[in-house]
Design a protein around this motif. Sequence first.
Motif, mmCIF file in Angstrom:
data_model
loop_
_atom_site.group_PDB
_atom_site.id
_atom_site.type_symbol
_atom_site.label_atom_id
_atom_site.label_comp_id
_atom_site.label_asym_id
_atom_site.label_seq_id
_atom_site.Cartn_x
_atom_site.Cartn_y
_atom_site.Cartn_z
ATOM 1 N N ALA A 161 -1.509 38.503 3.787
ATOM 2 C CA ALA A 161 -2.719 37.429 3.704
ATOM 3 C C ALA A 161 -2.974 37.646 2.642
ATOM 4 O O ALA A 161 -3.015 37.553 1.457
ATOM 5 C CB ALA A 161 -3.503 39.098 3.465
ATOM 6 N N HIS A 189 -7.791 33.121 1.115
ATOM 7 C CA HIS A 189 -9.424 33.042 1.735
ATOM 8 C C HIS A 189 -9.114 34.729 2.035
ATOM 9 O O HIS A 189 -8.753 35.256 2.311
ATOM 10 C CB HIS A 189 -8.968 32.114 3.081
ATOM 11 C CG HIS A 189 -7.297 32.494 3.414
ATOM 12 N ND1 HIS A 189 -6.366 31.694 3.914
ATOM 13 C CD2 HIS A 189 -7.502 32.979 5.106
ATOM 14 C CE1 HIS A 189 -5.451 32.165 4.577
ATOM 15 N NE2 HIS A 189 -5.951 32.550 5.186
ATOM 16 N N VAL A 190 -10.022 34.532 3.626
ATOM 17 C CA VAL A 190 -10.282 36.372 3.927
ATOM 18 C C VAL A 190 -9.389 36.337 5.542
ATOM 19 O O VAL A 190 -9.582 34.906 6.556
ATOM 20 C CB VAL A 190 -12.099 36.033 4.017
ATOM 21 C CG1 VAL A 190 -12.189 37.702 5.268
ATOM 22 C CG2 VAL A 190 -12.300 36.268 3.217
ATOM 23 N N THR A 191 -8.537 36.705 5.577
ATOM 24 C CA THR A 191 -8.059 37.352 6.795
ATOM 25 C C THR A 191 -8.298 38.893 7.008
ATOM 26 O O THR A 191 -8.201 39.528 7.272
ATOM 27 C CB THR A 191 -6.323 37.457 6.153
ATOM 28 O OG1 THR A 191 -5.849 36.833 5.389
ATOM 29 C CG2 THR A 191 -5.184 37.499 6.868
ATOM 30 N N TRP A 208 -18.083 45.067 0.587
ATOM 31 C CA TRP A 208 -16.190 44.672 0.424
ATOM 32 C C TRP A 208 -16.212 46.478 -0.391
ATOM 33 O O TRP A 208 -17.067 46.363 -1.185
ATOM 34 C CB TRP A 208 -15.980 43.518 -0.414
ATOM 35 C CG TRP A 208 -15.899 42.410 0.010
ATOM 36 C CD1 TRP A 208 -17.192 41.510 -0.029
ATOM 37 C CD2 TRP A 208 -15.067 41.322 1.014
ATOM 38 N NE1 TRP A 208 -16.782 40.388 1.093
ATOM 39 C CE2 TRP A 208 -15.719 40.741 1.943
ATOM 40 C CE3 TRP A 208 -14.005 42.235 1.595
ATOM 41 C CZ2 TRP A 208 -14.591 40.018 2.438
ATOM 42 C CZ3 TRP A 208 -13.020 41.276 2.255
ATOM 43 C CH2 TRP A 208 -13.697 40.291 3.233
ATOM 44 N N GLN A 264 -11.421 43.300 8.134
ATOM 45 C CA GLN A 264 -11.053 41.829 7.341
ATOM 46 C C GLN A 264 -10.418 42.393 5.555
ATOM 47 O O GLN A 264 -10.605 42.962 5.291
ATOM 48 C CB GLN A 264 -11.469 40.297 7.540
ATOM 49 C CG GLN A 264 -12.845 40.735 6.809
ATOM 50 C CD GLN A 264 -14.128 39.937 7.475
ATOM 51 O OE1 GLN A 264 -14.043 39.261 8.423
ATOM 52 N NE2 GLN A 264 -15.606 40.156 7.022
ATOM 53 N N THR A 291 -9.258 40.815 2.157
ATOM 54 C CA THR A 291 -9.121 39.495 0.452
ATOM 55 C C THR A 291 -9.376 39.314 -0.515
ATOM 56 O O THR A 291 -8.677 41.226 -0.062
ATOM 57 C CB THR A 291 -10.246 38.890 0.421
ATOM 58 O OG1 THR A 291 -10.180 36.902 0.084
ATOM 59 C CG2 THR A 291 -12.039 39.062 0.250
ATOM 60 N N LEU A 348 -11.904 31.677 -4.249
ATOM 61 C CA LEU A 348 -10.722 31.711 -4.603
ATOM 62 C C LEU A 348 -9.977 31.038 -4.574
ATOM 63 O O LEU A 348 -8.631 30.554 -4.145
ATOM 64 C CB LEU A 348 -10.918 32.736 -2.800
ATOM 65 C CG LEU A 348 -12.048 33.901 -3.067
ATOM 66 C CD1 LEU A 348 -11.963 34.050 -1.244
ATOM 67 C CD2 LEU A 348 -10.584 35.197 -3.164
#
Length: 356
Positions: free
Chosen positions: A224, A228-230, A307, A333, A335, A341
């Motif tokens: 990850a 970025h967002v994974t 989140w 997901q 992050t 970021l």
Amino acid sequence: MFTTALARIRSLLAAGIVTGVIATAGAVILVAPPATAGGPTLVPLVTFFSPARGDYFTTSQSAWTCKYFRLTGCTPDPLYHSVGIQGHVFNPDNPRPAGTTPLYHWWSPDRADNFLTTDPNWAGNVGDRKTSGHEYTLFRIEGYVPIALPAGGGMAFYSYWNPATEDNAAPATWNRVTGYSSPAAGWGLYRRETGYLLPPESSTLRRCQPPMTTPNHTSDPWSAAGNHVTPWLAAHGLENGDALRVDATGEIRTDFWGNVKPVHGYSWQHAVPGYPAPGEPPYSLIGSVTAGATFVSGRGWYEAGSWFPIVGTPSTSPCLLYEAAGQVGGRFQVTINDNNLSDNGGAATVTVRQWW
């Protein structure tokens, strides 16, 4: 479709047809049937909001909570939309458990205001009337909450008041245990209610918690990135009632000058508003889902897009219970809890254990 194929694979796994996987099914009670004596021990408490009336409304009534859980034949007032699940309470149609206090629901037709509280000054019987600026009627008992923090954990909850709209609100999700989440604009904190909202009744959640049983699936380690967002490409999909536990290692570069932070963050640090997860350690690994909601043990419920913490210390992480009744499961997901970021580098190595 891809989701149909996943459902087929998982049905084979549950039946023990596919080898090498423990075929243990976990029944999850997230949707309460109509509350009757002898019904479920716990029922969900859900918040609704009407923009037209400026009214927040939190209830355990199955005629309303069915809307949140997308049950067919559910026809509550269309002026209200679901805000989110707040927690669970002891069923008001069962005998009151020892060590609990009632959760009173008062209604003022003059103000179009629903008022939820455990305040003993508002104790009474259904049908009683009280005056506080306007007349209120005790509409129902929404449930019972334990006065002391239960051994299995619980979530504190709060009442809010908006003087401009003369509206009370009681969404637990406005104030996490960290105290960093802010109420909606115009609402201020009124009081911390007595008692605690309860976790859902879930065998998968119990199996995820110590002493943990063997998970149905453990992912291969995956990367990850810190910038970025994974999404997690779950081999067996993510479905209603699944429990997850995330393990992560590594460091994230937090700027162009080479400063690094561990992916679990530092427990004594708290991100300020403007970060994806205010109140949680900055630069720690955090998660969200794209549909449904997630219960985070020790913290409470987070709706899709919110989140939440997924790693605690280098050796502990919370159990996550996924709710997506009546809809196709979303994506999990991850992050980094950072408000910028773009200047990050490095990556976390992530492993996910999954129970269903």
